[in-house]
Write an enzyme that holds these catalytic residues in place. Sequence first.
Site, short mmCIF file in Angstrom:
data_model
loop_
_atom_site.label_atom_id
_atom_site.label_comp_id
_atom_site.label_asym_id
_atom_site.label_seq_id
_atom_site.Cartn_x
_atom_site.Cartn_y
_atom_site.Cartn_z
N LYS A 271 0.86 -1.20 0.00
CA LYS A 271 0.00 0.00 0.00
C LYS A 271 0.89 1.24 0.00
CE LYS A 271 -3.09 2.65 3.09
NZ LYS A 271 -3.97 2.61 4.30
N LYS A 283 -10.38 12.75 8.08
CA LYS A 283 -9.89 12.38 9.41
C LYS A 283 -9.91 13.61 10.32
CE LYS A 283 -6.54 8.77 8.09
NZ LYS A 283 -7.15 7.67 8.85
N ASP A 294 1.71 6.58 5.35
CA ASP A 294 0.73 5.57 4.94
C ASP A 294 1.17 4.80 3.69
OD1 ASP A 294 -1.58 4.25 5.63
OD2 ASP A 294 -2.92 5.61 4.56
N ASP A 353 -12.17 6.82 3.91
CA ASP A 353 -10.95 6.64 4.69
C ASP A 353 -10.51 5.17 4.73
OD1 ASP A 353 -8.79 7.38 6.21
OD2 ASP A 353 -9.94 7.64 8.08
N GLU A 355 -9.34 3.43 2.39
CA GLU A 355 -8.85 3.56 1.02
C GLU A 355 -7.77 2.54 0.67
OE1 GLU A 355 -7.58 5.13 3.48
OE2 GLU A 355 -5.44 4.97 3.08
N ARG A 357 -7.40 -0.62 1.25
CA ARG A 357 -7.90 -1.90 0.71
C ARG A 357 -8.34 -1.76 -0.75
NH1 ARG A 357 -12.24 -2.06 5.48
NH2 ARG A 357 -10.51 -0.95 6.44
#
Length: 507
Positions: A271, A283, A294, A353, A355, A357
């Site tokens: 990811k 968020k 992330d 949020d 996202e 996956r």
Amino acid sequence: MELTLTNSTTLSFASPSAAADGTAVVFAEEGNRFSPAAQNLDKKTKGVLRDAAKIAGFKGKKGASVDVLAPQGVKFARILLVGLGKPKDFANDDWINLGGAVRGKITGREGDTAHVYLEAARDEISPEAAADFALGAQLRNYSFDKYKSKKSDKDSDAKTLKKLVVHYDDPRAATRAYGSERAVLNGVNFARDLVNEPANVLSPAEFASRVKALTKAGVQVTVLSEAQMKRLGMGALLAIGQGSENPSHMAIMQWKGGGQKGGDPIAIVGKGVTFDTGGISLKPPGGMEDMKGDMGGAACVAGLMLALAERKAKVNAVGVIGLVENMPSGNATRPGDVVEAMSGTTVEVINTDAEGRMVLADCLWYVQEKYKPKAVINLATLTGAVMVALGKVHAGLFSNNDELSEELIAAGLETGEKLWRLPLGPKYDKLIDSKVADIKNTGGRWGGSISAAQFLQRFIKPDTPWAHLDIAGTAMGSEASDINRSWGSGFGVRLLDRLIRDHYERR
Ligand code: BES
Ligand code: MN
Ligand code: ZN
């Protein structure tokens, strides 16, 4: 873009008699049994080392140390006596951690060079252990300071160690063993640099161009544009990136060290959300800056590919990373939108949020379609919930395959990058059934890490051995350790390198 690796300390192995200055590091086993080098320095200093050990209550226990500053009769500014406990009992990451701990004690104020006399009193230290020690020292040496303006010369703390010499009985064997470890070091630090980099610098395009630089190491790199991904039908990944001014990319890295006989590749998927605002499901502001990390999964994949290439691993491996920025805007995906993934599965977006996956869904499907991999492992900073379950100690492991799980857990124990397996099953899978589409992208409040894993499994073919590592708690904001003080840990590079060495490489 240049491939730059943050690594200022030069490290070399020398024979025990080579000349010295700066700091000397010597060892004692439990029961205060001094190594030959420790005995030698004790004699030259007229017993100061023994006296200091006595005053400090030092008994040679693992991790304990005694410092002697400005000793008389030797050319060192500092002697550091370090306890080994019982070195023959050292296992797993003990030597790496010791190397990191020792490196952490040396400032550079003692002189530009530190000399480590790596020998015990009685136990043998293997060349592999010496190489691990060196790797730990080098990992600890990393810092991410490219955005710190120059410190003033008056600040004595600004002095940093220039050279680390590890004196070891068989320097040639240690240097040979260290060859592979240096590749791993470069891979970990490459990943750390990516995780630490702020998102205004590290856009999806910039990430892709840094990955392109791996071609120099022998990795074949392909970068897909939005137009190409659109043609491939990657509606899930593109739905996440569409709110951002920065276009999305997918990068594919291939290392073909296994040759024809190596067969189908092992696939590693990451990811790579370069910043996760949450999108329209924005968020809350507290701590949102951490979402520059992330992309820790993608960073691990890139670092691993570099490590495999630099140590010329006899394995065929393909790395796929989805690079997107999750932003709210007039063009962003809305909650309630339905999009179609490359696999043909339709997804109802409940929460923008969730996202990661969505990005992984298209990466996972693409890699299975295109490369028929013998196994797929993905890494993602996927859920806050995994930190609720496991803290920052273990990463979450989800898998459809017991053997792969066991191998991964074992590699985790060997490297200290630990995994804890969590369940999958039909009752969890039901949580992501949707009323309007095939599936929805969130499964409700409870078991949030598991429903996220179930979502990923919807994009895994039934006979593909697959494991998902949720590294939200371990890739970034990690607790200070012997081998890492930086925000980004580079988690997963050593773990997967070890897995591949143990189970996927031709001998
Ligand atoms: N990137 C986050 C997960 C995360 C949180 C990683 C904190 C590292 C630290 C992920 O995209 C996310 O937002 N997950 C949501 C899922 C929820 C909306 C179903 C979460 O964990 O709250
Ligand atoms: Mn998110
Ligand atoms: Zn995220």
